[in-house]
Design an enzyme around this catalytic site. Sequence first.
Site, short mmCIF file in Angstrom:
data_model
loop_
_atom_site.label_atom_id
_atom_site.label_comp_id
_atom_site.label_asym_id
_atom_site.label_seq_id
_atom_site.Cartn_x
_atom_site.Cartn_y
_atom_site.Cartn_z
N GLU A 272 0.80 -1.23 -0.09
CA GLU A 272 0.09 0.04 0.06
C GLU A 272 0.93 1.22 -0.09
O GLU A 272 1.60 1.37 0.59
CB GLU A 272 -0.74 -0.02 1.36
CG GLU A 272 -1.89 1.07 1.43
CD GLU A 272 -2.71 1.24 2.59
OE1 GLU A 272 -3.75 1.97 2.67
OE2 GLU A 272 -2.33 0.21 3.31
N LYS A 333 -9.97 2.23 -3.41
CA LYS A 333 -10.47 1.76 -2.07
C LYS A 333 -11.68 2.38 -1.73
O LYS A 333 -11.97 3.67 -1.86
CB LYS A 333 -9.34 2.09 -1.04
CG LYS A 333 -9.81 1.37 0.42
CD LYS A 333 -8.75 1.65 1.15
CE LYS A 333 -9.09 1.02 2.64
NZ LYS A 333 -8.17 1.42 3.82
N CYS A 385 -5.78 -2.83 2.62
CA CYS A 385 -5.79 -2.58 3.89
C CYS A 385 -7.15 -3.27 4.74
O CYS A 385 -7.68 -4.36 4.60
CB CYS A 385 -5.49 -1.30 4.49
SG CYS A 385 -5.03 -1.00 6.16
#
Length: 507
Positions: A272, A333, A385
């Site tokens: 990330e 995301k 995540c």
Amino acid sequence: MAPAHPFFSNRWFSAATLVVAGALQTLTFSPFHAWWLGPVSILLILLVSLPLPAKKLFSAGWLTGVGLFGSGATWVYISISEFGNTPVAISVLLTVIFVAGLALFPALAFWFWGKLAKVSAWRRLVLFPAIWILGDWLRGWLLTGFPWLYLGTAHTDGPLAGLAPVVGVHGLTLWIAASGAALFATGWLILRQRHASAGVVAVVALIPWLAAPALNRVEWTEISAEPTSVAAMQGNIPQQIKWDPDFLKEQIVTYLGMTNPYWDTDLILWPETAIPIPQDEAGKIIEHIEDNLGDESTLITGIPWHGYSEQTGDFTWHNSITAFGNGEGIYHKQKLVPFGEYVPLEDVLRGLIGFFDLPMSSFTPGPENQGSLEVDGASVMPFICYEVAYPDFLARNSVSADLLLTISNDGWFGDSVGPLQHLQIARMRALETGRYMIRGTNNGVTAIINHKGQMTARIPQFERGVLTGEVFRASGSTPYMSTASWPVLTLALILIVFVRERVIPKN
């Protein structure tokens, strides 16, 4: 109502027992793996709370939540204090508020439990697993949710693992709670010399525990024989310099140097925000990557995205993942972390303390129903995540995927148990979907997880290294992917409808 045990007549002892019972659940998760404490925790909760008047169940649930989240989720303190540049006193206060707020979910569930079952002991016992599950579901949904510390997650290495592809993590949690209730009922019946009834309850409770290991041998998805080679880079970049412009070149050089021997690997993975500048400013870096990649190789990396968004009608930022080389696709995301990636009530909170001004905390969530990344003809569904913690979200988005991939930067949480819990959650998602998952992180644990939720390769935390291995594509769906958690939630609602105490008006 069942009479209180003499041990629990003292309210302070009862309160302490509830806190301990909640804390025992943290020990079921990684790195402790004491999965058997799940039913024991439920048994202790019932021993204290089952005899309580309905008006006291709210506080009983809150104390249980304080034990659970106070032991299992206080790793947020590290990101607030160490990396949020927040004074210790304020960091402690915010952590206490965080734990106390999360504890309201079991508190409300217990209050609802009392409203539904009234003073009937048997109704309370039967309804408890349903109430616990609905409390978990609400916590994972309301205000973007906190889908963490679900009891079923502990069974990535427990005997109920075989049920995960069938009923998902909520189904496992439901049966763990039911097993704790069955322990209570069995003991209660034995004390009253009702041995036959006690035996029936015990046998019924044991059936899933005995059947699940056999189910674990079932292949719900078809795994290809042709491997895809993987090289995942764990840079172990200190969080203190992650967003410092003075160290930008050093970070990029680190990842490029680690990748040099692996440019011809099928799939190369950086974690990330491995490139900590937006794609519209990273042209030379991207060009260097594409020039070095082998003809059949794809590099996937986390890189912030900045540009005009048709979704918002304005220029915006996304926390994104992009494929370069012999692959294509970009994913934004969707499930953002409050305060870490966006700030609720931003106009009010910005500038008050350092924690509300963390780097890159102004992201916009990506649109729903985004496509997968393509890697050499394979469909790879990425998750960034925190997203991997949402069981139904991941199952719904992975139906047509050949492989799963998740990237993270758990450096925010130091050497706490948080990153290891995060790894176990990713393993549960691979188990639920019957798919290989590649996990790339900044400082650990980078891992390859097979379709049974087991790690085939890993790099320990806080080490710089390259993980190499192979993954295999999967086709087909597990039963859980077809239904998500709706059968379990529906069962919980049916129990509530038919078991609750009915109040019949006198007229």
